[in-house]
Scaffold this active site. Structure first.
Site, PDB file in Angstrom:
ATOM      1  N   LYS A  70       0.815  -1.211   0.000  1.00 26.97           N
ATOM      2  CA  LYS A  70       0.000   0.000   0.000  1.00 26.97           C
ATOM      3  C   LYS A  70       0.849   1.262   0.000  1.00 26.97           C
ATOM      4  O   LYS A  70       0.370   2.332  -0.360  1.00 26.97           O
ATOM      5  CB  LYS A  70      -0.938   0.022   1.213  1.00 26.97           C
ATOM      6  N   ASP A 165      -1.882  -0.522 -21.869  1.00 27.61           N
ATOM      7  CA  ASP A 165      -0.649  -1.319 -21.849  1.00 27.61           C
ATOM      8  C   ASP A 165      -0.913  -2.706 -22.429  1.00 27.61           C
ATOM      9  O   ASP A 165      -0.448  -3.721 -21.900  1.00 27.61           O
ATOM     10  CB  ASP A 165      -0.105  -1.429 -20.424  1.00 27.61           C
ATOM     11  N   ASN A 170       0.748  -9.057 -21.243  1.00 35.76           N
ATOM     12  CA  ASN A 170      -0.468  -8.829 -20.460  1.00 35.76           C
ATOM     13  C   ASN A 170      -1.681  -9.541 -21.034  1.00 35.76           C
ATOM     14  O   ASN A 170      -2.822  -9.191 -20.740  1.00 35.76           O
ATOM     15  CB  ASN A 170      -0.749  -7.326 -20.361  1.00 35.76           C
TER      16      ASN A 170
END
Length: 462
Positions: A70, A165, A170
């Site tokens: 985080k 992207d 991906n």
């Protein structure tokens, strides 16, 4: 804020868990996060890592888990806030996407007392559609794969999401043999005008208009940029290399803008036509999604039409705000604690005495607070809030309120508009480097003869 026009799903099917029990399995010795046992690492990036895991309650279940930090102690406060913007946007998008050609998110484990969050997703054992050991694919296989990618990308575009992207890395192969689009880390949620000015993505997959117009901050449309990247991906599946590649990034940019598209070997007329249209350097005449779906090469001359579209989705501002429990208030506590050195030492001494630590331990613990890392400080804050100096709590609360007062401005950056278009923090340095490379490329003064020569492969492209 509504981000689609047609029918909409009203609820996300993603389970949300707000506690993370991290421990070791007594039986196997492997790390457990709630009921998920970590088996091995699949990959690592700037965000954290992806691991293979199994649900111990389901004997044969194999899942992928994305472990996200985080915040990072190596980033400044403003960088961490922007980094959280990226995470929040990605989680909000993935919670709402529900399509057979997009990786499915099952559960978000988000403990407000943890500096990590966990995204439990489907495991895609086939890996990327291409990797460094891949060979060229047949036209038939390329057509099957492209139909999968087109349907997933169209679903994103119909719901106001620009991937930014899209590349073989991906696009993963599922157990059923079909492809799934993944990694929405730099994706944006756009309004109807579909215009933006920010440079995002991976250099060899950037569209010419992005390279040219980003120099002067002129707006460009997002959907044609994704379609260009789709064309680069298809070219790589067919020829096993990128069409525009140079020794350096700036040389690659020159080739993307100026070099004419060529083919290493002969293709069918239909595929040749499709590649020329999808890799048209002019975004205004580049083939669009509706035209892609009726092209003879993808539909086998109309014999294999695309199925009907799936329902639309809705991503509201509230869903972006609630995508995960922010740890920023705790980060602010860390900053306050470092400034209030005396109060910190007193609070830690009380905790040390209550836990019957040795005198040597206490002495070691009262060294200069600047030597403590974030995890140590945060553990102390979470472990016993009741024993802190009340004055410290007041100052922490005031600091947190100051932060919350500016939260509206932070949240507004999750949705791009004409006046506000923040950079993706995770790619900030990379983007700045690309901007510099574009400037150095001197794109408008390049001898065309120099650009027609064959170039060795781009270092990170197959």
């Amino acid at each position: 804020m509504l981000l689609n026009s047609a029918e909409q799903n009203t609820e996300s099917s993603v389970q949300e868990t707000h506690s993370a029990n991290v421990r070791r399995s007594r039986r196997t010795g492997k790390e457990l996060i709630n009921q998920f046992e970590i088996l091995r690492e699949l990959g690592e990036g700037s965000f954290g890592k992806v691991v293979l895991c199994r649900d111990v309650n389901q004997q044969y279940s194999r899942l992928a888990m994305k472990i996200i930090r985080k915040f990072s102690s190596k980033k400044s406060s403003s960088e961490n806030k922007a980094y959280l913007d990226d995470i929040r946007r990605e989680v909000a998008i993935m919670k709402r996407l529900d399509h057979p050609n997009i990786v499915h998110l099952y559960e978000v484990i988000d403990d407000p007392n943890s500096d990590k969050m966990y995204l439990v997703m489907e495991y895609l054992p086939g890996g990327p559609v291409l990797n460094k050991d891949s060979s060229s694919l047949s036209e038939h296989r390329c057509r099957i794969y492209m139909r999968d990618i087109v349907m997933g990308l169209e679903y994103c575009h119909d719901n106001g999401i620009i991937h930014h992207d899209l590349k073989p890395e991906n696009i993963l192969i599922g157990q059923d043999g079909h492809l799934r689009i993944c990694d929405f880390g730099v994706s944006i949620i756009c309004r109807n005008d579909d215009k933006e000015t920010v440079l995002r993505g991976t250099p060899p997959f950037l569209a010419p208009e992005v390279i040219i117009r980003s120099q002067t901050k002129q707006p460009f449309a997002g959907k044609p940029v994704d379609i260009w990247a789709l064309g680069i991906t298809l070219y790589m599946m067919v020829f096993n290399r990128a069409p525009f590649k140079g020794h350096q990034i700036q040389e690659t940019f020159k080739l993307i803008v100026h070099q004419k598209l060529s083919f290493p070997f002969r293709l069918s007329n239909e595929l040749t036509d499709f590649l020329n249209k999808i890799l048209d350097k002019n975004p205004d005449t580049r083939i669009n999604m509706d035209e892609i779906k009726v092209h003879p090469w993808l539909t086998n001359f109309g014999q294999e039409p695309f199925p009907a579209k799936l329902k639309g989705i809705e991503i509201t501002q509230k869903e972006l705000d609630d995508a995960f429990t922010s740890i920023l208030p705790l980060r602010m506590v860390i900053d306050v604690k470092r400034r209030l050195h005396k109060h910190l030492l007193d609070a830690r001494d009380k905790i040390s005495r209550n836990e019957n630590r040795s005198e040597q331990s206490v002495t070691n613990d009262t060294t200069d607070n600047s030597e403590l890392n974030d995890d140590q400080i945060m553990d102390e804050i979470i472990s016993d809030r009741s024993q802190r100096d009340p004055n410290l709590d007041d100052q922490i609360e005031n600091n947190e309120n100051d932060w919350k007062g500016g939260r509206q401005n932070i949240n507004s950056s999750f949705i791009r508009d004409d006046k506000q278009d923040p950079l993706s923090s995770a790619h900030n340095k990379e983007i700045n480097n690309m901007q510099s490379e574009i400037q150095q490329a001197n794109l408008f003064n390049v001898p065309q003869s120099n650009l027609q020569q064959q170039r060795p492969d781009f270092p990170n492209v197959f």
